[in-house]
Each structure stands twice: as C-alpha cells, then as structure tokens.
Design an enzyme around this catalytic site. Sequence first.
Site, PDB file in Angstrom:
ATOM      1  N   ARG A 163       0.851  -1.286   0.318  1.00  0.00           N
ATOM      2  CA  ARG A 163       0.243  -0.205  -0.221  1.00  0.00           C
ATOM      3  C   ARG A 163       1.007   1.522   0.455  1.00  0.00           C
ATOM      4  O   ARG A 163       1.666   1.065   0.938  1.00  0.00           O
ATOM      5  CB  ARG A 163      -0.659  -0.103   1.160  1.00  0.00           C
ATOM      6  N   TYR A 207      -3.493  11.425   5.673  1.00  0.00           N
ATOM      7  CA  TYR A 207      -3.198  10.230   6.504  1.00  0.00           C
ATOM      8  C   TYR A 207      -1.825   9.209   5.826  1.00  0.00           C
ATOM      9  O   TYR A 207      -2.119   9.074   4.491  1.00  0.00           O
ATOM     10  CB  TYR A 207      -4.796   9.289   6.120  1.00  0.00           C
ATOM     11  N   ASP A 254      -5.509   3.811   0.294  1.00  0.00           N
ATOM     12  CA  ASP A 254      -6.316   4.109   1.026  1.00  0.00           C
ATOM     13  C   ASP A 254      -6.901   5.121   0.999  1.00  0.00           C
ATOM     14  O   ASP A 254      -5.872   6.206   1.297  1.00  0.00           O
ATOM     15  CB  ASP A 254      -5.946   3.865   2.450  1.00  0.00           C
ATOM     16  N   HIS A 267      -9.518   7.042   2.335  1.00  0.00           N
ATOM     17  CA  HIS A 267      -9.703   6.965   3.867  1.00  0.00           C
ATOM     18  C   HIS A 267     -11.065   7.620   3.897  1.00  0.00           C
ATOM     19  O   HIS A 267     -11.157   9.028   4.805  1.00  0.00           O
ATOM     20  CB  HIS A 267      -8.535   7.435   4.727  1.00  0.00           C
ATOM     21  N   GLU A 282      -9.017   2.047  -1.618  1.00  0.00           N
ATOM     22  CA  GLU A 282      -9.756   2.153  -0.634  1.00  0.00           C
ATOM     23  C   GLU A 282     -10.542   2.792   0.029  1.00  0.00           C
ATOM     24  O   GLU A 282      -9.808   4.104  -0.225  1.00  0.00           O
ATOM     25  CB  GLU A 282      -9.097   1.116   0.947  1.00  0.00           C
ATOM     26  N   GLU A 329     -14.048  -1.081   6.878  1.00  0.00           N
ATOM     27  CA  GLU A 329     -13.148  -1.883   7.455  1.00  0.00           C
ATOM     28  C   GLU A 329     -13.856  -0.974   8.975  1.00  0.00           C
ATOM     29  O   GLU A 329     -13.814  -1.004  10.420  1.00  0.00           O
ATOM     30  CB  GLU A 329     -11.642  -1.128   7.654  1.00  0.00           C
ATOM     31  N   ARG A 344     -13.341  -5.499   3.614  1.00  0.00           N
ATOM     32  CA  ARG A 344     -12.538  -5.266   4.624  1.00  0.00           C
ATOM     33  C   ARG A 344     -12.584  -5.362   5.832  1.00  0.00           C
ATOM     34  O   ARG A 344     -11.815  -5.690   6.744  1.00  0.00           O
ATOM     35  CB  ARG A 344     -12.408  -4.244   4.443  1.00  0.00           C
ATOM     36  N   GLU A 356      -4.288  -7.704   5.392  1.00  0.00           N
ATOM     37  CA  GLU A 356      -3.958  -6.468   5.679  1.00  0.00           C
ATOM     38  C   GLU A 356      -2.713  -6.158   6.901  1.00  0.00           C
ATOM     39  O   GLU A 356      -3.391  -7.241   7.981  1.00  0.00           O
ATOM     40  CB  GLU A 356      -4.211  -4.964   5.943  1.00  0.00           C
ATOM     41  N   TRP A 393     -11.792  12.494   8.673  1.00  0.00           N
ATOM     42  CA  TRP A 393     -10.485  11.652   8.365  1.00  0.00           C
ATOM     43  C   TRP A 393      -9.651  10.593   7.873  1.00  0.00           C
ATOM     44  O   TRP A 393     -10.527  10.125   7.917  1.00  0.00           O
ATOM     45  CB  TRP A 393     -10.190  11.833  10.354  1.00  0.00           C
TER      46      TRP A 393
END
Length: 403
Positions: free
Chosen positions: A147, A159, A210, A212, A236, A262, A283, A339, A403
């Site tokens: 990643r 992030y 990612d 985020h 992601e 996630e 995820r 991950e 965030w």
Amino acid sequence: MKITNARVIVCSPGRNFVTLKIETDEGLTGIGDATLNGRELSVVSYLTDHVIPCLIGRDAHQIEDIWQYLYKGAYWRRGPVTMSAIAAVDTALWDIKAKAANLPLYQLLGGRSRSGVMVYGHANGKDIAHTVDEVLRYKEMGYKAIRAQSGVPGLEAVYGVGKGNMFYEPADGNLPSEHDWSSEKYLLHAPKLFDAVRQAVGPDIHLLHDVHHRLTPIEAGRLGKSLEPFHLFWMEDATPAENQDAFRLIRQHTTTPLAVGEIFNTIWDCKDLIQNQLIDYIRTTIVHAGGLTHLRRIADFASLYQVRTGCHGATDLSPVCMGTALHFDTWVPNFGVQEYMRHTELTDEVFPHSYSFKDGYMHCGETIGHGVEINEELAAKYPYQRAYLPVNRLQHDGTLVNW
Ligand SMILES: O=C(O)[C@@H](O)[C@@H](O)[C@H](O)[C@H](O)CO
Ligand SMILES: [Mg+2]
C-alpha cells in the site's frame, strides 16, 4: 463445558488493547480482541457491566447460540461497541473449542485452502521520492502487495504518513490532533505518486491505496479513472459508505477495483454493496464485525458475488485479532489479501503468538486454538492511556471533514 469466569484485560504496550479472557470448568481458557480505537473503555464497560454476567454458567461449546443471545438479546442491535464486545466473546469461544478439539482453529472452519496468506504492507513517505524508496524497501523485504501513501504538497499532515518507518500509529493525542485537508491538492498529487511508484517497482507488485473516506463519489470516480493506467489492486474507502448507493456512482466511472468496510459492523452495512456488485473487496475483520461467526457469514454471502476478502489489519487490532484473522484467511475460499501492519516488539511480547511472515505471505501456525496468548503480568505494567484519532478540517475555511 461451562463458562466459569470471564475477565477484561486492558493494556497499553505503546497503544491500547482490550482483551477478553474466558475460563471454563474444564480448565480451558480462550481470549478475544475487543479493541475499539479511541473508544476502548466503552467496550470494557459493555463487556464487564452487561455481557459477562450473562455468560457465566453457559455452555462454552454453544458458540452460535451465545452469538444470537448477545445480538438479539440486547434488543439494541449492531454498532461498533456492541459488535466488538460480541466479537471478543465469539473469538474466545472459538479459541476454546479449537483447544478442546486439539486442532488449530482453521481446521474447524473447514481446513486449509491455501499454502499461505498474501499480505500487504504499508509504504508511507513524506513525499513521492520517499514513498518510492519505501515501496522498494517493502519489495526487498519480500512483500508481493504494497500500500502506498504519501504526503501531499501544501498539506501539513496526511492520513497514512507516520513518523517512524515500520510502525504507523494514528491515535496520537490525549485529545484529537487536527489535520488539514484539500481534495483538490490530493487529486492532483495521487496520480503522480502512482506513476512514479509503478515505474520504480515494475508491473508485478500489487499496489494498493487508502483514500480514507475523504472524497465525494464523483471525486472518487475521477481518482479511480486517473489511477487506471497504474492498475491498482484496490482503491480503499474512496467515499463514506453510510449511503451504500454512493458506490454506484464511482463504479460508473472507473474500473479501478474498490475495497471498503473496515468500519462496518454487520452484514447489513455491506449487503447492498455486495449484492449489487459495487465493490470488489470487503474489509471487515474479526473484532469490529462480530467475530468469526459473523465474518464467516459476510464472506459466504460475498462469495456469491465474487467479492473477495481483504481483512483490516491495522495496529489498533491486537495480535489476537490478527492471529484469528489469519486462520480465517487460511480457510476462506474467496480470499483476496490480508492487511499486515507490524506490531511493535513490546506488543508482540505482551501477546506471544504462533503466526509468522515469510516472503510476502503469513502463516497462522499449527498451534492449537487461534495461537495467540496474553502475558498478563507484562500487560499489567502498561496501563491504559487515553489516545484519540485525529480530526480533519478543510484547509481553506476550517470546516470539519472526514479524517
Ligand atoms: O486501512 C487501514 O489500515 C486504516 O484505515 C487504519 O489505519 C485506520 O485508520 C485505523 O484502523 C483507525 O483506527
Ligand atoms: Mg483503511
């Protein structure tokens, strides 16, 4: 086999972890992860005040019935606190059942489906050149999937970009620290990053990224499209998924594979995404999605639609979660990737485990149970320390964003 006692162990060997230990009248014990980053003590209370009293005296073998009892019995279903608490009970009971059967946990799920579990590591850099170096370093360590995240010119903290090299820990403040954000700057930067990374690393390494939850659906569509030449393994959390339909818009604009989940807690958070084939990877992992019992249900449903698993594996999931996830990954037919963010040496000492990494793959090991223990004496030396995840504000006017 009766449950005679259950205890919650909170420790902070560098970061906070919440662990549930269940004891039985046959002397077998099992542990489960209940860590919810930044909201740890709410799960401690949920377990101690409301779940443990309902467990004493129950048959430890009745995993499904206990799961339904805690899920349906609370009346107030779902949510991260509830589902993390149920997950901890569920994981500890699977650990006990596997120990009673004298088998490593993956054998109870149906046995081995693969020789090893492909994992992705985190290459984080302050700028493009730094991230390229990090990607090459991960390739050198044997990773087949990496990643890549990088700082964005003109933004102070982004992030995924940590301070150290191997251990990224976002929960950094006694109060939430504040980051700034600009989607415009990020959208201009990300394709440049992946152009440089792909050129340096060659065609064979799987690259992941990612977002985020930071973009709107149409911005995410634009990003996915601009990353197509660099053939990502996945993009992601491109946009928040409370509205599962948002992913339809992204899908209409790009063939970059999409991963999400996630922060999901139950199958209901991803049902529409899966059955409408709006994502490619789910995820969810053991701790925040109700344990092995529920994760297995999600994975089986996903397999009907060729959606593969890509379990969350950040450092805020304890080694207990990681070890259990590796047994799940060893079995699950529709596995994609796992991950893997390494825990610190101290964390590994507090949670001795039988899983290992070699040449880009992880192995759950052949220890009976899920193969992870807790050294309670050592854990007691590191009491809970409040730590929050950061918040994010738009750079130009301070509006609070994701965030
Ligand atoms: O993909 C990931 O690993 C992340 O998005 C996490 O690092 C996430 O930020 C943390 O788990 C939050 O606690
Ligand atoms: Mg993520």
